[in-house]
Design a protein around this motif. Structure first.
Motif, PDB file in Angstrom:
ATOM      1  N   GLY A 178       0.812  -1.215   0.000  1.00  0.00           N
ATOM      2  CA  GLY A 178       0.000   0.000   0.000  1.00  0.00           C
ATOM      3  C   GLY A 178       0.833   1.246   0.000  1.00  0.00           C
ATOM      4  N   GLY A 179       2.093   1.127   0.478  1.00  0.00           N
ATOM      5  CA  GLY A 179       3.026   2.234   0.394  1.00  0.00           C
ATOM      6  C   GLY A 179       2.515   3.553   0.905  1.00  0.00           C
ATOM      7  N   GLY A 203      -4.429   9.088 -10.120  1.00  0.00           N
ATOM      8  CA  GLY A 203      -3.326   9.831 -10.717  1.00  0.00           C
ATOM      9  C   GLY A 203      -2.248   8.916 -11.257  1.00  0.00           C
ATOM     10  N   THR A 204      -1.915   7.855 -10.508  1.00  0.00           N
ATOM     11  CA  THR A 204      -0.906   6.908 -10.984  1.00  0.00           C
ATOM     12  C   THR A 204      -1.363   6.203 -12.243  1.00  0.00           C
ATOM     13  OG1 THR A 204      -0.203   6.553  -8.693  1.00  0.00           O
ATOM     14  CG2 THR A 204       0.503   4.932 -10.302  1.00  0.00           C
ATOM     15  N   ASN A 431       5.339   2.299  -3.568  1.00  0.00           N
ATOM     16  CA  ASN A 431       4.109   1.619  -3.961  1.00  0.00           C
ATOM     17  C   ASN A 431       4.237   0.105  -3.896  1.00  0.00           C
ATOM     18  OD1 ASN A 431       2.679   3.954  -4.413  1.00  0.00           O
ATOM     19  ND2 ASN A 431       3.191   4.065  -6.585  1.00  0.00           N
ATOM     20  N   ARG A 432       5.441  -0.407  -4.079  1.00  0.00           N
ATOM     21  CA  ARG A 432       5.649  -1.854  -4.054  1.00  0.00           C
ATOM     22  C   ARG A 432       6.323  -2.274  -2.747  1.00  0.00           C
ATOM     23  NH1 ARG A 432       9.565  -3.120  -8.941  1.00  0.00           N
ATOM     24  NH2 ARG A 432       7.902  -2.078 -10.077  1.00  0.00           N
ATOM     25  N   SER A 433       6.004  -1.594  -1.664  1.00  0.00           N
ATOM     26  CA  SER A 433       6.624  -1.893  -0.367  1.00  0.00           C
ATOM     27  C   SER A 433       6.387  -3.332   0.058  1.00  0.00           C
ATOM     28  CB  SER A 433       6.081  -0.930   0.702  1.00  0.00           C
ATOM     29  OG  SER A 433       4.661  -0.999   0.755  1.00  0.00           O
ATOM     30  N   GLY A 434       5.262  -3.906  -0.364  1.00  0.00           N
ATOM     31  CA  GLY A 434       4.994  -5.292  -0.001  1.00  0.00           C
ATOM     32  C   GLY A 434       5.914  -6.279  -0.686  1.00  0.00           C
ATOM     33  N   ASP A 435       6.614  -5.858  -1.739  1.00  0.00           N
ATOM     34  CA  ASP A 435       7.525  -6.740  -2.468  1.00  0.00           C
ATOM     35  C   ASP A 435       8.979  -6.529  -2.080  1.00  0.00           C
ATOM     36  OD1 ASP A 435       5.400  -7.821  -4.111  1.00  0.00           O
ATOM     37  OD2 ASP A 435       5.390  -5.892  -5.150  1.00  0.00           O
ATOM     38  N   ILE A 516       2.273  -1.259 -12.558  1.00  0.00           N
ATOM     39  CA  ILE A 516       2.635  -2.207 -11.494  1.00  0.00           C
ATOM     40  C   ILE A 516       2.209  -1.642 -10.139  1.00  0.00           C
ATOM     41  CG2 ILE A 516       4.636  -3.004 -10.172  1.00  0.00           C
ATOM     42  CD1 ILE A 516       4.048  -4.917 -12.312  1.00  0.00           C
ATOM     43  N   SER A 517       2.399  -0.339  -9.951  1.00  0.00           N
ATOM     44  CA  SER A 517       2.123   0.296  -8.661  1.00  0.00           C
ATOM     45  C   SER A 517       0.631   0.484  -8.416  1.00  0.00           C
ATOM     46  CB  SER A 517       2.829   1.648  -8.588  1.00  0.00           C
ATOM     47  OG  SER A 517       4.214   1.508  -8.788  1.00  0.00           O
ATOM     48  N   ALA A 518      -0.090   0.920  -9.431  1.00  0.00           N
ATOM     49  CA  ALA A 518      -1.493   1.286  -9.242  1.00  0.00           C
ATOM     50  C   ALA A 518      -2.357   0.127  -8.739  1.00  0.00           C
ATOM     51  CB  ALA A 518      -2.053   1.858 -10.544  1.00  0.00           C
ATOM     52  N   PRO A 519      -2.280  -1.078  -9.322  1.00  0.00           N
ATOM     53  CA  PRO A 519      -3.130  -2.165  -8.807  1.00  0.00           C
ATOM     54  C   PRO A 519      -2.831  -2.524  -7.364  1.00  0.00           C
ATOM     55  CG  PRO A 519      -2.292  -2.706 -10.995  1.00  0.00           C
ATOM     56  CD  PRO A 519      -1.547  -1.497 -10.533  1.00  0.00           C
ATOM     57  N   ARG A 520      -1.584  -2.450  -6.952  1.00  0.00           N
ATOM     58  CA  ARG A 520      -1.240  -2.770  -5.569  1.00  0.00           C
ATOM     59  C   ARG A 520      -1.781  -1.714  -4.607  1.00  0.00           C
ATOM     60  NH1 ARG A 520       1.659  -5.472  -8.774  1.00  0.00           N
ATOM     61  NH2 ARG A 520       2.759  -7.371  -8.135  1.00  0.00           N
ATOM     62  N   LEU A 521      -1.811  -0.494  -5.065  1.00  0.00           N
ATOM     63  CA  LEU A 521      -2.397   0.569  -4.255  1.00  0.00           C
ATOM     64  C   LEU A 521      -3.903   0.360  -4.088  1.00  0.00           C
ATOM     65  CD1 LEU A 521      -1.923   3.249  -2.790  1.00  0.00           C
ATOM     66  CD2 LEU A 521      -2.197   4.407  -4.983  1.00  0.00           C
TER      67      LEU A 521
END
Length: 1131
Positions: A178-179, A203-204, A431-435, A516-521
């Motif tokens: 979720g970053g 926005g992303t 945004n990809r903090s979970g990875d 890559i970032s937007a769906p994880r958010l």
């Protein structure tokens, strides 16, 4: 007119002191009133007390107030209304006195990305996007080197300050998927975090659309123009935009398929793509060095100072028949000497100026840097020229020809909005903090390194472009003067294809990283369940990829691609990113200033001042870019905030907003503690005492409705219930009761707090609640307690509590604590908050209570339930009062208070005490004596209840004949011949005595074994310390054959004359109120003061007086003010 309620001596107006000068220490509203002190009210000649209410001086007469309003004797220091109104005329004062436990979700994949591959490379790819390659030279040429530097430096400062704040937050604990959304929501609350997170997600996603459109533009215009559809995109912008839409949609599908394979695939390709991008940028630096002395590779055709497009310029000559000559000149026919001849007419500017070829790449050695320092802002359709003179840049109605025109109006703020998206990739790693393997280390290191690298590239390129390229060429946005070529590409070494391939991969890679970032958010927002409609996107595939969120992101991205114009997307993106950056800075600033014990970031290079500066810069850039877009973005954030709050995002994450609320509350409480509130700021802070059923639901729901109506849905209300027992044993019950209270408060829309107290005695719990509820200046000042409807027919509790003990305790404790008391009686007839009443609200103003009796109806009328009711105010006058003057004074007083009401003064005559009143008092005392002696065993309590029912029959029959008894029965003073002491004898005519005898005989004809026998003395002697009152016992005769109890109860047949007086007041007032307010929607009356001692008979007598006072009045509100002034005539 000037007497106090209990001032037995007559006082004239002439003896009153004259008005004094205003005093700053005077109390609000009252001013300097000449009122008797409580010690002067009843302790006059003969020491009038409860034990001796009648003095033994037969020459002294009692005032009308002592005769008719003795019930309000316990009101003590409360002045009467006639005294208030008289003193109002002498008013002189002008200045008043003063947890979440978040469990880690198991992941189906192992997070192992480091700071380079997980943060640094993605950030670099996002930052090095389309702007650097296709718009940066145009920005430098339009703004000039100096202003372009401030644009670039300012935007880089915003991102750097944001990165520092983000690093502090990211190192203050574990940052899961979720970053930035996670950091904002956990620091500023779910509402704000959800609103900003959703806008950042949009926005992303639109940023991905912008990158894809930019990649397609490079592909069609510079790399493979032959694939263009519908015509030549270089000549027609509409053709270009349609091609961008079609090929952009194809590109969205390709990028979506790549992202479908997973983040690992994209991350593995990121270093290769970034290497090509870095190689492309390096080739630009090398090309600038190679062209240090300039180059003839790019030649521009210039007419005078105006830049011409390469198309139609030919060899850039004015010779007749050349391409330029054919464009600027046209064939005309003229008449000469009556003959028509062919001729040519050329544009005046074309004729007056020469054309020349100018090299676009001047080289650093040429000194063109000085020409590039100034700005060259143009309006739409103005001509690009090397002079800012209006004659050079304005066409003045002339045709366009092949001159290069500005496609949009430019300014400093417009360029800020266009450039800012080129620095917005700093969240790609977060945004990809979970990875990430170690987010707390990777996010600060990778993000700050990426910002430093890209900032160096932007600023260095800015100066190098300004020192190498001709300003005219830089201001040619689409390269029309050089045949539609990409300016940066033609400056690179060894050839343009290095830049074309690099820019295409850079923009495509930025689009990949964004998608890559937007769906994880979106998945992180959906998993928090703060937006119910997004819950479905919280599901992830077996490999851990958010497939559903990816499809949603691709759909939004396609909407952005269909816009087709990068310049339209850029300012809108800037708003969303700036809002995110501003909230990140705000979160860091807030946590630092609050000094929360949990705020211990490992990243130490931060300061709240830098974070605050970052927030201010973000807001400034938003409005500099476009005030319209800024307002739209803020409006969307507010709508989302309210929506999330409305849908119930009740998450306790220990966020900074709650910490801020605690700090503000502490500051406010300490400020309020400095002194009592001014009467203009006084408002009822309600403590609502609610009784509970056995299932812990409130007995009287309408008590909550009444509190809501009184506060008009606003203000503070604290609801407290008392459970009887031991706290350790009833803790679970208290929690259930709290949930029940909360549910009822929400249903009745009562805003406030609730609590449940467990005590061994109900009265003790009520006392604790009144004494201890609240904090500082927010302590309740008004207690609402419901009338105990069945107080006569209930047994004592196992702990010995009387049925009404809690009620009386509430009144006594509230008065001692200087709190007002509101007692609604007949609550079942009160309206709920959805009903609307018509009629009158009748206020019976007996004693002054600080103006609360006036204020409460005014507050009730603010609620729609009572808004259509009219206000009537009644006050009581005695024979010695000037009723006409009282009415006039009261009207003037209400006018000054800005309260509209009908005023009526009711005169109460000096009526003699009736036999009905004496008998009712005697039966009340005998009942209380019996209850005390029998100790309320179960069987004996039932007998007492039976006796109460029989007594009620007697009361009903007496009430039927009350008018006759009151008119003909009286108490008079006589001289006892045997003792010489004065006595009071109750006299009745024979008809009345027979009537009373018949009534008693009717009861005595149905004797009961359990019924106590009233002793039949010849007369009832009412004694006091100074006088005796002999009343012939002719009211009824008892049969001598009536059986007696095994243990004969000896009744006290000497009723206390203080009680007789109080009962007389209650009966008199009740009859007056019923006659005047029979059809009133609500009757508001002063609540007589409760007895100061808590003996059983005293409290029971008090309840009986209140019962008689309000008998047969359907809807009553009894009010006992705190004594503090709550209204004022001043603004």
């Amino acid at each position: 007119m000037g007497k106090n309620l209990y001032d037995v001596e007559s006082t004239s107006r002439s003896n009153e002191p004259s008005p004094e000068k205003p005093n700053d220490n005077a109390k609000p509203f009252l001013g300097r009133f000449n009122l008797l002190q409580p010690s002067q009210l009843f302790l006059r000649k003969g020491e009038v007390t409860d034990e001796a209410p009648f003095v033994n001086n037969k020459k002294e007469t009692l005032s009308g107030y002592e005769k008719n309003l003795y019930l309000y004797h316990e009101s003590g220091d409360r002045p009467i209304i006639s005294s208030i109104l008289q003193s109002f005329q002498n008013y002189s004062a002008t200045t008043p006195a003063p947890s979440e436990v978040e469990a880690a979700q198991p992941s189906s994949k192992k997070a192992g990305l480091g700071w380079m591959s997980g943060v640094y490379f993605p950030c670099m790819q996002n930052i090095f996007g389309i702007i650097l390659f296709i718009r940066f030279t145009w920005l430098v040429g339009t703004a000039g080197v100096i202003q372009a530097f401030f644009i670039v430096f300012g935007c880089c400062c915003v991102t750097m300050l944001t990165a520092i704040s983000m690093s502090a937050i990211a190192t203050n604990g574990v940052v899961p998927a979720g970053g930035p959304y996670y950091m904002i929501s956990r620091n500023l609350g779910p509402e704000l975090g959800g609103a900003i997170g959703l806008l950042f997600y949009v926005g992303t996603t639109f940023a991905a659309a912008m990158y894809i459109v930019g990649a397609v533009e490079i592909l069609i215009q510079y790399m493979t123009p032959g694939i263009a559809l519908f015509g030549d995109p270089l000549r027609d912008n509409d053709v270009l935009y349609n091609n961008l839409r079609i090929y952009g949609s194809v590109m969205v599908v390709i990028v979506g398929l790549i992202n479908y394979l997973g983040v690992q695939t994209v991350s593995k390709a990121a270093p290769l793509v970034l290497f090509i991008v870095v190689l492309s940028i390096t080739s630009v630096y090398v090309g600038i060095g190679v062209n240090y002395e300039g180059s003839d590779r790019l030649q521009m055709c210039v007419l005078g100072t105006r830049l011409l497009s390469a198309e139609g310029s030919g060899n850039c000559t004015k010779a007749e028949g050349s391409e330029l000559w054919n464009i600027f000149c046209k064939h005309v026919r003229i008449v000469v000497n009556n003959r028509v001849e062919d001729s040519f007419e050329c544009d005046p500017y074309f004729e007056q100026n020469e054309v020349k070829l100018v090299s676009g790449i001047k080289g650093i050695e040429s000194g063109v840097f000085l020409d590039s320092l100034g700005s060259w802002y143009l309006e739409e359709n103005q001509i690009i020229a090397s002079s800012i003179n209006s004659t050079e840049i304005n066409r003045d109605g002339a045709p366009e020809y092949n001159q290069v025109l500005a496609d949009l109006t430019t300014s400093f703020t417009v360029l800020v909005g266009i450039f800012f998206p080129s620095v917005t990739g700093i969240m790609a790693g977060c945004n990809r903090s979970g990875d990430l393997a170690d987010p707390q280390k990777a996010i600060p290191l990778g993000t700050i390194a990426a910002i430093l690298t890209t900032s160096f590239v932007y600023i260095s390129c800015l100066f190098l472009f300004g020192a190498t390229l001709d300003p005219l060429l830089m201001r040619d946005k689409f390269g029309q003067s050089i045949g539609g070529k990409l300016v940066v590409a033609n400056m690179a070494w060894p050839n343009e294809w290095v830049i074309l391939i690099g820019s295409f991969l850079a923009t495509t890679g930025a689009g990949l990283q964004s998608l890559i970032s937007a769906p994880r958010l979106l998945q992180a927002i959906a998993k928090d369940e703060i937006v119910p409609c997004l819950k479905m996107f919280g599901v992830q595939a077996s490999n851990g990829e958010p497939r559903r969120a990816l499809f949603m992101s691709l759909l939004i991205c396609e909407c952005g691609v269909l816009l087709g114009n990068v310049d339209i997307l850029a300012p809108l993106l800037s708003m969303f990113f700036l809002m995110l950056y501003g909230t990140v800075n705000l979160a860091c600033c807030l946590q630092t200033l609050l000094r929360s014990p949990n705020w211990r970031p490992r990243f130490k290079f931060y300061h709240w001042g830098c974070s605050l500066l970052g927030s201010v810069l973000c807001v400034a850039v938003m409005f500099m870019t476009s005030w319209l877009y800024a307002i739209i973005a803020l409006g969307l954030a507010v709508v989302l905030y309210k929506y999330i709050k409305y849908t119930g995002a009740e998450k306790e994450w220990g966020d900074g907003m709650r910490g801020l609320a605690l700090s503000l509350a502490r500051f406010s409480l300490l400020h309020l503690e400095q002194g009592p509130p001014h009467c203009k700021n006084w408002r009822p802070q309600i403590l609502l005492l609610s009784k509970l059923e056995e299932d812990f639901t409130p007995v009287h729901r309408k008590l909550f409705s009444f509190a809501h109506q009184l506060k008009a849905g606003k203000g503070l209300t604290i609801c407290v219930s008392v459970l009887q027992g031991d706290f350790m044993n009833r803790f679970h019950d208290s929690e259930i009761a709290k949930k029940s209270l909360r549910a009822v408060m929400e249903e009745e829309r009562v805003k406030g707090f609730f609590d449940v107290i467990v005590a061994k005695h109900q009265a003790e719990g009520v006392s604790f609640a009144i004494q201890n509820t609240g904090l500082g200046g927010l302590k309740p000042n008004t207690v609402i307690v419901c009338w105990p409807r069945h107080w006569r027919n209930r047994e004592e509790t196992e702990t010995g509590d009387q049925p009404h003990s809690a009620f009386v305790t509430a009144i006594q404790t509230a008065r001692a604590n200087e709190m007002a008391v509101l007692v609604p009686k007949g609550l079942e007839t009160f309206p709920d908050s959805t009903q609307k009443l018509n009629g009158f609200i009748d206020v019976w103003w007996i004693v002054h209570d600080g103006g609360l009796l006036m204020l409460l109806p005014f507050l009730l009328k603010k609620h729609r339930c009572w808004s259509k009711c009219k206000l009537r105010i009644f006050t009581v006058a005695q024979l010695e009062d000037n009723s006409i003057q009282m009415k006039k004074d009261l009207k003037d007083f209400l006018y000054q208070l800005r309260i509209d009401a009908v005023v009526e003064v009711v005169e109460m005559t000096d009526a003699d005490i009736s036999a009905y009143t004496v008998e009712k008092t005697l039966r009340m005392e005998q009942r209380n004596q019996l209850l005390q002696e029998l100790h309320l065993s179960k069987k004996e309590s039932m007998n007492v209840m039976l006796m109460d029912r029989r007594c009620s029959i007697q009361s009903g029959l007496d009430l039927k004949h009350s008018s006759e008894l009151r008119n003909s029965s009286r108490v008079r003073f006589t001289e006892d011949s045997s003792s010489g002491d004065p006595a009071v004898i109750m006299e009745s005519d024979s008809r009345e005595l027979s009537t009373g005898s018949d009534v008693m005989n009717n009861i005595s004809r149905t004797p009961s074994v359990d019924q106590p026998i009233l002793p039949p003395p010849e007369e009832i002697i009412l004694k006091s310390s100074e006088a005796s009152v002999h009343i012939p016992n002719n009211i009824g005769n008892h049969s001598e054959s009536q059986p007696a109890l095994e243990t004969q109860t000896k009744f006290d047949t000497q009723p206390n004359l203080a009680n007789v007086r109080r009962m007389h007041t209650a009966v008199q007032l009740n009859a007056t109120i019923r006659s005047k307010s029979e059809n009133a929607a609500l009757v508001v009356i002063n609540l007589p003061g409760a007895p100061r001692n808590t003996e059983r008979d005293q409290t029971a007598n008090y309840m009986e007086f209140l019962e008689v006072l309000t008998e047969n009045i359907s809807r009553v509100l009894m009010v006992n003010g705190s004594g503090q002034e709550v209204v004022t005539i001043y603004s």
